[in-house]
Design a protein around this motif. Structure first.
Motif, PDB file in Angstrom:
ATOM      1  N   GLU A  67      22.064  11.377 -33.736  1.00  0.00           N
ATOM      2  CA  GLU A  67      22.076  11.639 -35.570  1.00  0.00           C
ATOM      3  C   GLU A  67      22.499  12.846 -35.130  1.00  0.00           C
ATOM      4  O   GLU A  67      21.881  13.987 -34.540  1.00  0.00           O
ATOM      5  N   ARG A  68      22.621  13.293 -36.462  1.00  0.00           N
ATOM      6  CA  ARG A  68      23.423  14.884 -36.242  1.00  0.00           C
ATOM      7  C   ARG A  68      23.068  15.151 -37.828  1.00  0.00           C
ATOM      8  O   ARG A  68      22.542  13.902 -38.844  1.00  0.00           O
ATOM      9  N   VAL A  69      22.692  16.288 -38.875  1.00  0.00           N
ATOM     10  CA  VAL A  69      22.454  17.053 -39.822  1.00  0.00           C
ATOM     11  C   VAL A  69      23.610  18.005 -40.460  1.00  0.00           C
ATOM     12  O   VAL A  69      23.899  18.550 -39.066  1.00  0.00           O
ATOM     13  N   ASP A  70      23.484  16.785 -41.278  1.00  0.00           N
ATOM     14  CA  ASP A  70      25.422  17.956 -41.924  1.00  0.00           C
ATOM     15  C   ASP A  70      25.052  18.777 -42.506  1.00  0.00           C
ATOM     16  O   ASP A  70      23.589  19.179 -42.739  1.00  0.00           O
ATOM     17  N   ARG A  75      21.168  13.543 -42.734  1.00  0.00           N
ATOM     18  CA  ARG A  75      21.134  12.584 -41.829  1.00  0.00           C
ATOM     19  C   ARG A  75      22.596  12.422 -41.796  1.00  0.00           C
ATOM     20  O   ARG A  75      22.023  11.384 -42.826  1.00  0.00           O
ATOM     21  N   LYS A  76      23.478  12.863 -40.776  1.00  0.00           N
ATOM     22  CA  LYS A  76      23.859  11.234 -40.589  1.00  0.00           C
ATOM     23  C   LYS A  76      23.644  10.281 -39.230  1.00  0.00           C
ATOM     24  O   LYS A  76      23.621  11.228 -38.311  1.00  0.00           O
ATOM     25  N   ASN A  77      24.375   9.363 -38.495  1.00  0.00           N
ATOM     26  CA  ASN A  77      23.783   8.251 -37.882  1.00  0.00           C
ATOM     27  C   ASN A  77      25.273   8.556 -37.432  1.00  0.00           C
ATOM     28  O   ASN A  77      26.427   8.703 -37.862  1.00  0.00           O
ATOM     29  N   GLY A 233      18.584  16.294 -35.135  1.00  0.00           N
ATOM     30  CA  GLY A 233      18.247  16.162 -35.755  1.00  0.00           C
ATOM     31  C   GLY A 233      16.476  16.679 -36.688  1.00  0.00           C
ATOM     32  O   GLY A 233      16.372  18.063 -35.802  1.00  0.00           O
ATOM     33  N   PRO A 234      15.457  16.392 -37.447  1.00  0.00           N
ATOM     34  CA  PRO A 234      14.687  17.890 -37.495  1.00  0.00           C
ATOM     35  C   PRO A 234      13.878  17.371 -36.596  1.00  0.00           C
ATOM     36  O   PRO A 234      13.414  16.028 -36.655  1.00  0.00           O
ATOM     37  N   THR A 235      13.466  18.174 -36.304  1.00  0.00           N
ATOM     38  CA  THR A 235      12.597  18.844 -34.891  1.00  0.00           C
ATOM     39  C   THR A 235      11.060  19.087 -34.884  1.00  0.00           C
ATOM     40  O   THR A 235      11.288  20.082 -35.516  1.00  0.00           O
ATOM     41  N   PRO A 236       9.850  19.083 -34.830  1.00  0.00           N
ATOM     42  CA  PRO A 236       8.727  19.196 -35.348  1.00  0.00           C
ATOM     43  C   PRO A 236       8.982  20.519 -34.059  1.00  0.00           C
ATOM     44  O   PRO A 236       9.041  20.408 -33.128  1.00  0.00           O
ATOM     45  N   ALA A 292      14.543  27.490 -36.861  1.00  0.00           N
ATOM     46  CA  ALA A 292      14.669  26.750 -37.791  1.00  0.00           C
ATOM     47  C   ALA A 292      14.192  25.533 -38.648  1.00  0.00           C
ATOM     48  O   ALA A 292      13.924  24.477 -38.892  1.00  0.00           O
ATOM     49  N   ALA A 293      12.822  25.346 -36.814  1.00  0.00           N
ATOM     50  CA  ALA A 293      11.904  23.968 -37.354  1.00  0.00           C
ATOM     51  C   ALA A 293      11.253  24.000 -37.977  1.00  0.00           C
ATOM     52  O   ALA A 293      10.598  24.684 -38.616  1.00  0.00           O
TER      53      ALA A 293
END
Ligand code: GTP
Ligand code: MG
Ligand code: ZN
Length: 295
Positions: A67-70, A75-77, A233-236, A292-293
């Protein structure tokens, strides 16, 4: 109850999906309302309806998901159940190595194998030293790297050997040659695209939806729409270092188990950086993502 059949999602367009059955026949299906996030290469259960179209009733548990973040933060699969992600760069448009690093973070987290391509190797490279250094750096980290050309066939046999291993997805900037690589590997692609366009009622040829193709050399290959940028995708923060193999390997040697590898004393990563055992360019990619995380 209608008998449900197993199938694989070839592509989606709007609210509908094309599902390939076990005999290789493709059916236009509508997912049940609660299943709106069906994604390319999902394994599904479906059944035909008397009207001709089918209904997807179930998505089988995914092995993984790319997935990606636009740019709007949504979030986009992209694709599911992927064994290998092929990160395509090219002589033109100029490669962005930080972009490759961001893809690698996503790939390490899936997890999936990574393969880095430098396509259009037939074209003059505006920065041959920079390219060579970056590609050697990835090889030193254990990532396979191939230089390919659709124009003169360089590296295509080696690529086929990598692709025969399972299901792969091509990702990268727009215009690097992802669809051209698929075209070169699939001589009957025109027929295939024609058939899919007919089913979907869309005659377009530009890559707007991820689509999976079976390769004659074995394996399956997913074409995906090009990006200007890619964000995993969102990564802690804590998990970000897991996406960098060289940091992941050194982290257990840091004095603090929750070391962010920035300012802490006794940091094995900083020590390795100072000794030149870690590529400063890669470390800079880590720092940018860390800012950014999520804390
Ligand atoms: N010289 C040269 N040109 C290539 C090569 N591969 C692709 N191209 C050209 O690059 C252009 C873009 O190729 P595409 O295959 O559409 O690129 P893409 O990555 O699928 O682009 P998106 O669908 O927008 O993501 C086309 O004009 C291709 O002919 C190559 O190996 N060498
Ligand atoms: Mg394309
Ligand atoms: Zn550290």
């Amino acid at each position: 109850m209608k008998a449900s059949r197993p199938g694989r999602v070839i592509t989606r367009f709007g609210s509908q999906v094309l599902v390939e059955d076990e005999d290789g026949r493709v059916h236009r299906c509508t997912p049940r309302r609660r299943l709106e996030h069906v994604v390319c290469n999902d394994a599904v259960s479906w059944h035909p309806e008397p009207s001709g179209d089918g209904v997807v009733t179930d998505i089988h548990t995914r092995g993984n998901l790319l997935e990606r973040v636009d740019p709007r933060g949504q979030r986009k699969n992209i694709a599911a159940n992927v064994d290998q992600v092929v990160v395509v760069t090219a002589a033109a448009p100029a490669p962005s190595w930080p972009l490759v690093d961001r893809y690698l973070v996503a790939i390490e987290r899936m997890p999936a194998r990574a393969l880095i391509l430098y396509n259009k190797a037939d074209r003059p490279d505006p920065d041959p030293e920079g390219t060579a250094a970056a590609l050697q750096g990835y090889e030193a980290l254990g990532y396979p790297v191939l230089r390919t050309s659709v124009a003169n066939g360089q590296g295509m046999e080696a690529l086929q050997a990598f692709l025969a291993m399972g299901t792969s997805v091509l990702v990268g900037q727009s215009g690097v040659g992802k669809s051209s690589l698929i075209q070169a590997l699939l001589p009957d692609l025109e027929i295939r695209i024609g058939a899919l366009s007919e089913l979907s009622g869309e005659g377009r040829h530009t890559t707007t939806n991820a689509t999976v193709y079976r390769l004659p050399c074995g394996g399956a290959l997913i074409d995906s729409p090009g990006v200007r940028d890619f964000s995993p995708g969102p990564t802690p923060q804590r998990e970000l270092a897991q996406g960098f193999v060289e940091l992941r390997t050194l982290a257990p040697e840091c004095r603090f188990h929750n070391c962010t590898h920035t300012v802490e004393p006794g940091c094995a990563v900083k020590a390795a950086l100072e000794q030149g055992r870690i590529d400063p360019r890669r470390y800079a990619s880590y720092r940018t993502l860390l800012e950014a995380a999520e804390a």
